[in-house]
Each structure stands twice: as C-alpha cells, then as structure tokens.
Design a protein around this motif. Structure first.
Motif, PDB file in Angstrom:
ATOM      1  N   GLU A 156      -3.412 -12.086   6.982  1.00 48.10           N
ATOM      2  CA  GLU A 156      -4.547 -12.587   7.761  1.00 48.10           C
ATOM      3  C   GLU A 156      -5.220 -11.487   8.570  1.00 48.10           C
ATOM      4  N   ASN A 157      -4.500 -10.372   8.807  1.00 49.74           N
ATOM      5  CA  ASN A 157      -5.042  -9.288   9.628  1.00 49.74           C
ATOM      6  C   ASN A 157      -5.349  -8.033   8.829  1.00 49.74           C
ATOM      7  N   GLY A 158      -5.358  -8.162   7.494  1.00 49.57           N
ATOM      8  CA  GLY A 158      -5.789  -7.062   6.648  1.00 49.57           C
ATOM      9  C   GLY A 158      -4.804  -5.928   6.515  1.00 49.57           C
ATOM     10  N   THR A 159      -3.512  -6.180   6.793  1.00 50.67           N
ATOM     11  CA  THR A 159      -2.487  -5.150   6.620  1.00 50.67           C
ATOM     12  C   THR A 159      -1.744  -5.411   5.317  1.00 50.67           C
ATOM     13  N   ALA A 160      -1.805  -4.433   4.405  1.00 54.88           N
ATOM     14  CA  ALA A 160      -1.191  -4.618   3.087  1.00 54.88           C
ATOM     15  C   ALA A 160       0.328  -4.581   3.195  1.00 54.88           C
ATOM     16  N   MET A 161       0.982  -5.366   2.358  1.00 59.05           N
ATOM     17  CA  MET A 161       2.434  -5.272   2.219  1.00 59.05           C
ATOM     18  C   MET A 161       2.713  -4.318   1.061  1.00 59.05           C
ATOM     19  N   GLU A 162       3.732  -3.475   1.207  1.00 58.33           N
ATOM     20  CA  GLU A 162       4.036  -2.522   0.133  1.00 58.33           C
ATOM     21  C   GLU A 162       4.907  -3.165  -0.948  1.00 58.33           C
ATOM     22  N   TYR A 163       5.868  -4.003  -0.546  1.00 64.44           N
ATOM     23  CA  TYR A 163       6.793  -4.604  -1.522  1.00 64.44           C
ATOM     24  C   TYR A 163       7.467  -5.805  -0.871  1.00 64.44           C
ATOM     25  N   GLU A 209      20.468  -4.904 -13.178  1.00 58.95           N
ATOM     26  CA  GLU A 209      21.237  -6.019 -12.611  1.00 58.95           C
ATOM     27  C   GLU A 209      20.559  -6.622 -11.378  1.00 58.95           C
ATOM     28  N   GLY A 210      19.404  -6.062 -11.013  1.00 60.83           N
ATOM     29  CA  GLY A 210      18.692  -6.592  -9.850  1.00 60.83           C
ATOM     30  C   GLY A 210      19.146  -5.969  -8.551  1.00 60.83           C
ATOM     31  N   SER A 211      19.574  -4.711  -8.594  1.00 62.62           N
ATOM     32  CA  SER A 211      20.065  -4.049  -7.380  1.00 62.62           C
ATOM     33  C   SER A 211      19.030  -4.094  -6.253  1.00 62.62           C
ATOM     34  N   ASN A 212      17.778  -3.876  -6.606  1.00 63.53           N
ATOM     35  CA  ASN A 212      16.731  -3.811  -5.586  1.00 63.53           C
ATOM     36  C   ASN A 212      16.016  -5.157  -5.419  1.00 63.53           C
ATOM     37  N   ASN A 213      15.664  -5.803  -6.518  1.00 61.82           N
ATOM     38  CA  ASN A 213      14.998  -7.123  -6.470  1.00 61.82           C
ATOM     39  C   ASN A 213      15.804  -8.053  -7.362  1.00 61.82           C
ATOM     40  N   PHE A 214      16.631  -8.895  -6.728  1.00 59.93           N
ATOM     41  CA  PHE A 214      17.577  -9.694  -7.500  1.00 59.93           C
ATOM     42  C   PHE A 214      16.881 -10.756  -8.346  1.00 59.93           C
ATOM     43  N   TYR A 215      15.658 -11.138  -7.966  1.00 54.65           N
ATOM     44  CA  TYR A 215      14.914 -12.112  -8.769  1.00 54.65           C
ATOM     45  C   TYR A 215      14.392 -11.475 -10.062  1.00 54.65           C
ATOM     46  N   LYS A 216      14.271 -10.161 -10.081  1.00 57.30           N
ATOM     47  CA  LYS A 216      13.839  -9.418 -11.266  1.00 57.30           C
ATOM     48  C   LYS A 216      12.503  -9.925 -11.817  1.00 57.30           C
ATOM     49  N   ASN A 217      11.623 -10.302 -10.921  1.00 60.28           N
ATOM     50  CA  ASN A 217      10.333 -10.841 -11.369  1.00 60.28           C
ATOM     51  C   ASN A 217       9.152 -10.052 -10.812  1.00 60.28           C
ATOM     52  N   GLY A 218       9.417  -8.866 -10.271  1.00 59.20           N
ATOM     53  CA  GLY A 218       8.304  -8.072  -9.751  1.00 59.20           C
ATOM     54  C   GLY A 218       8.644  -6.599  -9.792  1.00 59.20           C
ATOM     55  N   ALA A 219       7.832  -5.803 -10.496  1.00 58.23           N
ATOM     56  CA  ALA A 219       8.093  -4.366 -10.589  1.00 58.23           C
ATOM     57  C   ALA A 219       7.839  -3.700  -9.243  1.00 58.23           C
ATOM     58  N   MET A 220       8.719  -2.770  -8.875  1.00 61.64           N
ATOM     59  CA  MET A 220       8.568  -2.062  -7.608  1.00 61.64           C
ATOM     60  C   MET A 220       7.406  -1.085  -7.696  1.00 61.64           C
ATOM     61  N   PRO A 221       6.478  -1.080  -6.715  1.00 65.84           N
ATOM     62  CA  PRO A 221       5.368  -0.121  -6.770  1.00 65.84           C
ATOM     63  C   PRO A 221       5.881   1.312  -6.643  1.00 65.84           C
ATOM     64  N   HIS A 222       5.181   2.211  -7.320  1.00 66.70           N
ATOM     65  CA  HIS A 222       5.614   3.610  -7.321  1.00 66.70           C
ATOM     66  C   HIS A 222       5.616   4.219  -5.921  1.00 66.70           C
ATOM     67  N   SER A 223       4.750   3.723  -5.045  1.00 68.69           N
ATOM     68  CA  SER A 223       4.675   4.277  -3.689  1.00 68.69           C
ATOM     69  C   SER A 223       6.006   4.161  -2.958  1.00 68.69           C
ATOM     70  N   MET A 224       6.864   3.226  -3.388  1.00 69.94           N
ATOM     71  CA  MET A 224       8.151   3.023  -2.721  1.00 69.94           C
ATOM     72  C   MET A 224       9.092   4.217  -2.874  1.00 69.94           C
ATOM     73  N   THR A 225       8.796   5.107  -3.827  1.00 71.82           N
ATOM     74  CA  THR A 225       9.674   6.269  -4.011  1.00 71.82           C
ATOM     75  C   THR A 225       9.332   7.400  -3.037  1.00 71.82           C
ATOM     76  N   GLU A 226       8.264   7.240  -2.252  1.00 73.39           N
ATOM     77  CA  GLU A 226       7.883   8.294  -1.303  1.00 73.39           C
ATOM     78  C   GLU A 226       8.801   8.300  -0.090  1.00 73.39           C
ATOM     79  N   SER A 227       9.237   9.503   0.307  1.00 71.35           N
ATOM     80  CA  SER A 227       9.952   9.665   1.572  1.00 71.35           C
ATOM     81  C   SER A 227       9.098  10.518   2.500  1.00 71.35           C
ATOM     82  N   PHE A 228       9.561  10.726   3.729  1.00 67.41           N
ATOM     83  CA  PHE A 228       8.725  11.318   4.773  1.00 67.41           C
ATOM     84  C   PHE A 228       9.480  12.394   5.546  1.00 67.41           C
TER      85      PHE A 228
END
Ligand SMILES: [Fe+2]
Length: 259
Positions: A156-163, A209-228
């Motif tokens: 509602e406030n225009g802030t994107a969710m990453e995953y 096996e769903g280590s990251n997303n146990f529902y296995k119904n959504g591919a993880m966006p590539h941006s998630m591999t970025e560290s800082f």
C-alpha cells in the motif's frame, strides 16, 4: 577470549563503548568484525513510551511490522562449512543445518544457534574477494499474520518486497524479505521450530527439497544472492566451476519447482 585465541585468532580488549562495557574485539577467520561483551546498559523507554507490561523495555509499536526483537544475522563466507566449524568450536554455536547444491557437493548455506531457535547466525557462500560481508538482518514478529500485515502495508505504501512471504524448509520459519532505504536486505521471521537437542546433528538439505522455499512454488529472485557491501564478479558461486554449472550455481533456487 581464551577460546578465540586458542584457535590462533588474536583480538584485543577495549574499555567498552556506547551502551556496553568491557569488550573483546576480534576479526573472525572469515573477515567479520566481532565484539564480545557481557555488561550492557539496560534500555529505558522515554517518558510516554513505557509499556504496561512490566517486563517489556518499551511499549509495542503500532507501526507496520512492529518487530519484537532482532532474530538473526546472516553473513557471507568463502567457506560455509569452515565458518560453521569455527563458530561451533570457538564460540559454542550449535550447527543446525547445511544446504548443498543439487548439481555439485558445494555447501551454499548453514544455520547456527546459541539457543532454541533454528538460528541466530546464518552463513551464505561468498566467492567474491571481499571478506566479512553481510547478507541480511532479520527481525522477529510474533505471528505469521503480522508478517502478512507488513506485506500489505508495504504494498500500500509502494515498497517492493524482494522475496516471500513464504516458509523456509530449513528452520521452518515464515519469511518476508525486503530492502531498507540504504539497500540492505531485511527479513521478517515468525513461526519455526524450537530445538533443545544438545547433540543435534545437522541435516544436509538440497534446494530441490525446499530448503529455502518449502512450498517450492516460487523461484527465488536473483537479487537475493547479493551481499553487502557490493563486490566484483561472481559472489554466490564457487570459483572454478564449469561453465555449464555456473548458471545453476549463481542462483540454485531459481528453478520453478525448487525451494
Ligand atoms: Fe534469514
């Protein structure tokens, strides 16, 4: 401090700083600045912000996520199993899980804990030349509904969710990732198991096996591999991987039907 120095890592004592007392500071073997201390200045809420619950330092926020506490920090390391071994042996963390790639015996993730949660320290593989990076910080919310409400407020406030929101297989927490205004990744967690087994033996998961997303119904966006802070070149893959392996190594969760 003695246990740290017994591993060959040398730190130094300081008199303390803002809000904490005498501290032992060192750089961990994978480049992360660490500070150990016991004495802390207890937080006292400003007038008007006291809680009606006597044990709470401050009244509950009515803003969006309203997290209850800092849940965990996930950092990046050139050797995930080496990192887990050192923090287990030197600082007493229990190692709760590993994730190895489906395509190759390469460990890309591990979770460690000092308490009953699945993790208060996470570690992702980082093959950049920049040591000591962070992947995200995570805050706890009491219920999954709080997490969904935060997602609603962000949209509602225009802030994107990453995953997310979704559920991790490892640790079984509900999760939601987004970026704060600086660009740093922030996660909200709720749910998850409580584990008191002193001699727990870590399972090794696979992304399939769903280590990251146990529902296995959504591919993880590539941006998630970025560290800082940012680093040059491949930052989430093993140097020396064959060309045909690199696409999968860059983001092992990117295939539909995996988690
Ligand atoms: Fe996390």
């Amino acid at each position: 401090a003695q246990r740290v120095e017994a591993t060959g890592v040398q730190g130094s004592w300081t008199a303390g700083g803002h809000g904490y007392g005498k501290a032992y500071e060192f750089t961990g073997p994978y480049g992360h600045p660490m500070r150990l201390f016991f004495d802390v200045e207890k937080f006292v809420a400003e007038p008007g912000f006291e809680s009606t619950y006597p044990d709470r330092p401050e009244r509950r926020s009515s803003h969006a996520a309203a997290p209850r506490f800092l849940d965990h920090v996930t950092v990046a390391s050139s050797d995930v199993r080496g990192f887990a071994k050192w923090y287990n042996e030197a600082l007493g963390f229990r190692v709760m899980a590993f994730v190895d790639l489906d395509e190759a015996p390469i460990t890309v993730f591990s979770v460690l804990t000092t308490n009953e949660k699945s993790h208060d320290l996470g570690v992702v593989l980082d093959t950049s030349s920049r040591a000591g990076r962070v992947n995200h910080i995570a805050f706890w919310v009491d219920a999954t509904e709080d997490l969904l409400r935060t997602a609603d407020v962000m949209m509602e406030n225009g802030t994107a969710m990453e995953y997310g929101p979704s559920i991790h297989g490892v640790g079984e927490q509900n999760f939601l990732y987004f970026r704060d205004p600086s660009g740093l990744r922030v996660e909200l967690n709720s749910g998850g198991y409580r584990n008191y087994v002193p001699d727990w033996e870590a399972n090794t998961w696979k992304p399939s096996e769903g280590s990251n997303n146990f529902y296995k119904n959504g591919a993880m966006p590539h941006s998630m591999t970025e560290s800082f802070p940012p680093a040059e070149g491949f930052t989430a893959t093993e140097e020396g991987a064959s060309p045909e392996m690199k696409e999968a190594l860059l983001n092992p969760y990117a295939k539909q039907g995996r988690g």
